[in-house]
Write a protein that holds these residues in place. Structure first.
Motif, mmCIF file in Angstrom:
data_model
loop_
_atom_site.group_PDB
_atom_site.id
_atom_site.type_symbol
_atom_site.label_atom_id
_atom_site.label_comp_id
_atom_site.label_asym_id
_atom_site.label_seq_id
_atom_site.Cartn_x
_atom_site.Cartn_y
_atom_site.Cartn_z
ATOM 1 N N UNK A 130 74.760 -16.982 -33.192
ATOM 2 C CA UNK A 130 73.704 -17.023 -34.198
ATOM 3 C C UNK A 130 73.099 -18.410 -34.352
ATOM 4 N N UNK A 131 73.940 -19.440 -34.242
ATOM 5 C CA UNK A 131 73.428 -20.808 -34.334
ATOM 6 C C UNK A 131 72.435 -21.075 -33.208
ATOM 7 N N UNK A 132 72.777 -20.607 -32.014
ATOM 8 C CA UNK A 132 71.854 -20.775 -30.884
ATOM 9 C C UNK A 132 70.589 -19.935 -31.078
ATOM 10 N N UNK A 148 70.224 -6.777 -35.412
ATOM 11 C CA UNK A 148 71.012 -5.586 -35.116
ATOM 12 C C UNK A 148 72.167 -5.937 -34.194
ATOM 13 N N UNK A 149 73.351 -5.447 -34.515
ATOM 14 C CA UNK A 149 74.497 -5.607 -33.622
ATOM 15 C C UNK A 149 75.416 -4.412 -33.771
ATOM 16 N N UNK A 150 76.234 -4.172 -32.751
ATOM 17 C CA UNK A 150 77.197 -3.077 -32.863
ATOM 18 C C UNK A 150 78.423 -3.578 -33.639
ATOM 19 N N UNK A 160 76.331 -13.064 -34.262
ATOM 20 C CA UNK A 160 74.884 -13.310 -34.311
ATOM 21 C C UNK A 160 74.367 -13.355 -35.743
ATOM 22 N N UNK A 161 74.975 -12.557 -36.643
ATOM 23 C CA UNK A 161 74.370 -12.393 -37.976
ATOM 24 C C UNK A 161 74.740 -13.503 -38.965
ATOM 25 N N UNK A 299 65.876 -8.749 -33.650
ATOM 26 C CA UNK A 299 66.823 -9.482 -32.799
ATOM 27 C C UNK A 299 68.064 -8.624 -32.617
ATOM 28 N N UNK A 300 68.428 -8.346 -31.357
ATOM 29 C CA UNK A 300 69.642 -7.552 -31.156
ATOM 30 C C UNK A 300 70.634 -8.329 -30.321
ATOM 31 N N UNK A 301 71.909 -8.048 -30.546
ATOM 32 C CA UNK A 301 72.951 -8.779 -29.833
ATOM 33 C C UNK A 301 73.609 -7.883 -28.791
ATOM 34 N N UNK A 302 73.709 -8.421 -27.583
ATOM 35 C CA UNK A 302 74.336 -7.695 -26.483
ATOM 36 C C UNK A 302 75.462 -8.553 -25.956
ATOM 37 N N UNK A 303 76.642 -7.972 -25.815
ATOM 38 C CA UNK A 303 77.738 -8.757 -25.240
ATOM 39 C C UNK A 303 78.416 -7.948 -24.155
#
Lengths: 320, 320
Positions: A130-132, A148-150, A160-161, A299-303
């Motif tokens: 999230x900082x990045x 959005x994240x799972x 991320x949040x 913004x969504x997070x994928x890992x």
């Protein structure tokens, strides 16, 4: 890798030689295996048996990193043996794997337990995401309206949040947050907010969480990394205070895997089934905004990638 | 993707709707499948049968991109049927797959053939790799003494090397070049420099290349993308003029797969078996320099990941 590297680094500094952990989908187990090797120690992984059986390639990958990998429940622990006596083909769960890992860790002072999600220090390490992202949005001179994240235990989402949440709480930013879950384990939606154990055999400290119950049976899904009974304390508190919305998708996983296919065709690479839940939610939100004629920056997070989950994609999407 | 996108773009502009191609390891087939989808056309892939059989996951990936995938030799072409009559389980080769693709392309003006290596325009598109590497070295205020890449047809190697070669030929730079090959198809080492066909059934134009013979049988290896009888004309000319050294590794692939394992443990991700040849050569060169007490800046080119080749790694490295 954000929390894997940090946990491995501090463990090695404290003189530990074996990093014990649980893994569901296998992404966290792989990350810790790599991190362990980088600091010269060994990862010892308890892997939810159902997933261990259906992902032989990911087992080889962890072994190539130098890890020792065991299907859980295993005959290595009392709690594992008890479950195997009751049902020799017990499919396991993250909660069971954590119990086995904690018990196995107790057996030697050389060992330390490294948890891959839920706990506050994991969220802290992951918050570099999230900082990045905040810096990237500054460079793009833009700002997300929705993140959005799972969420299973919540480390991906928290990563991320949380830096954005901090600014929202300080009144510096407006932003919504959406947790994408599976109906297999919709802890933020159907869970009760109370103290509960993080593991099946009640060896962990009690945590204040939205929980479905630490011994609840949850139907197996391919996105096994989400199949966990409770969301981490910070995520749960933010849910309780109304800062996080949540949505859950059916356990047949068709809708989420179709979202991964759309992502593949546009971005070129296959994402992990867990992250596919976030992509599905982001697509649904984008369509809803479009229908209302609203512009929304999502913004969504994928890992993690899904190249070791292709058999799951083939089965769920019925590809011949 | 560098040449896949360019070829797909121009094909679509010329009104073609089907991009026909060959693939060995499946990396090129995947790249063209993705590129085709991006410009709204379909890839039609002839895939060396031996590899098609051992990589079911990569087939699913190409299908998810929207491609039609066939094992080669196939019953779809005269040349394929002829080979299947002789041997119903013919393992195929890149040369055979190219023949089938060229013949299939002839069947309709909607179709166009896209080759993944060897030809000059492929090298041109891939040269963006070397152009970017030159810029990166400028930023790092450094310069490579040696550039290493794996060579089957030569597109990967040409992509990184040719922009540097241009400066060497113009007297602006000193740099050595090393082609890493397999003993299965050491065309730059044991080939004859002469005109030869690019395909098995003699449908291609004649090309001036180092060739093992366009109908030579080459032992199957896991790094099937290297198993091609001839190096592209530009690479061959540079070999002939003495600008490129070459080395070949045994077909048991143990040495090259061990190099990939070292790379995995240090960099975290699994590379393709083809690229593992370049990494092996780079490690060997680095060790040689170290033994001599020399400092050497080595640039190696890696293309494609190996997450869909884990079964090959498991077998060759005997991981239980």
């Amino acid at each position: 890798m954000n929390t894997a590297l940090a946990q491995a680094y501090y463990a090695q500094k404290e003189g530990k030689t074996v990093l014990v952990t649980e893994t569901g989908a296998g992404q966290w187990g792989s990350a810790l295996s790599y991190a362990a090797g980088m600091v010269g120690v060994t990862a010892f992984v308890f892997w939810v048996r159902a997933v261990y059986n259906w992902k032989p390639d990911r087992k080889v990958l962890m072994q190539m990193y130098g890890a020792k990998v065991n299907a859980s429940p295993s005959p290595l622990t009392t709690s594992g043996r008890k479950l195997l006596e009751r049902n020799p083909s017990d499919p396991g769960s993250l909660g069971i794997a954590v119990s086995e890992g904690l018990e196995y860790t107790d057996g030697s002072s050389e060992r330390v337990y490294c948890l891959g999600s839920v706990l506050n220090h994991v969220m802290l390490h992951q918050s570099v995401i999230g900082l990045e992202a905040i810096r990237q949005f500054e460079l793009a001179d833009d700002s997300p309206d929705l993140i959005v994240g799972s969420v299973g235990g919540g480390s991906n989402f928290g990563g991320i949040a949380l830096p954005f949440v901090g600014e929202v709480l300080a009144g510096k930013r407006h932003c919504e947050f959406l947790a994408a879950q599976s109906e297999s384990s919709p802890n933020l939606i159907k869970g009760e907010y109370k103290y509960d154990f993080a593991d099946h055999a009640e060896q962990s400290p009690l945590l204040m969480t939205y929980t479905l119950g630490h011994q609840t049976m949850m139907p197996p899904i391919r996105a096994d990394g989400l199949r966990y009974h409770a969301a981490g304390p910070i995520i749960s508190a933010l849910r309780h205070s109304g800062h996080i919305r949540a949505v859950a998708y059916p356990i047949d996983e068709v809708a989420v895997f179709e979202a991964a296919e759309i992502f593949l065709q546009s971005e070129g690479w296959l994402i992990a089934p867990e992250s596919a839940h976030a992509v599905r939610a982001a697509i649904d939100e984008a369509k809803r905004s479009e229908a209302k004629g609203e512009e929304k920056c999502i913004l969504m997070n994928i890992s993690g990638h899904g190249f070791l989950d292709i058999d799951a994609y083939r089965t769920v999407l019925r590809i011949e």
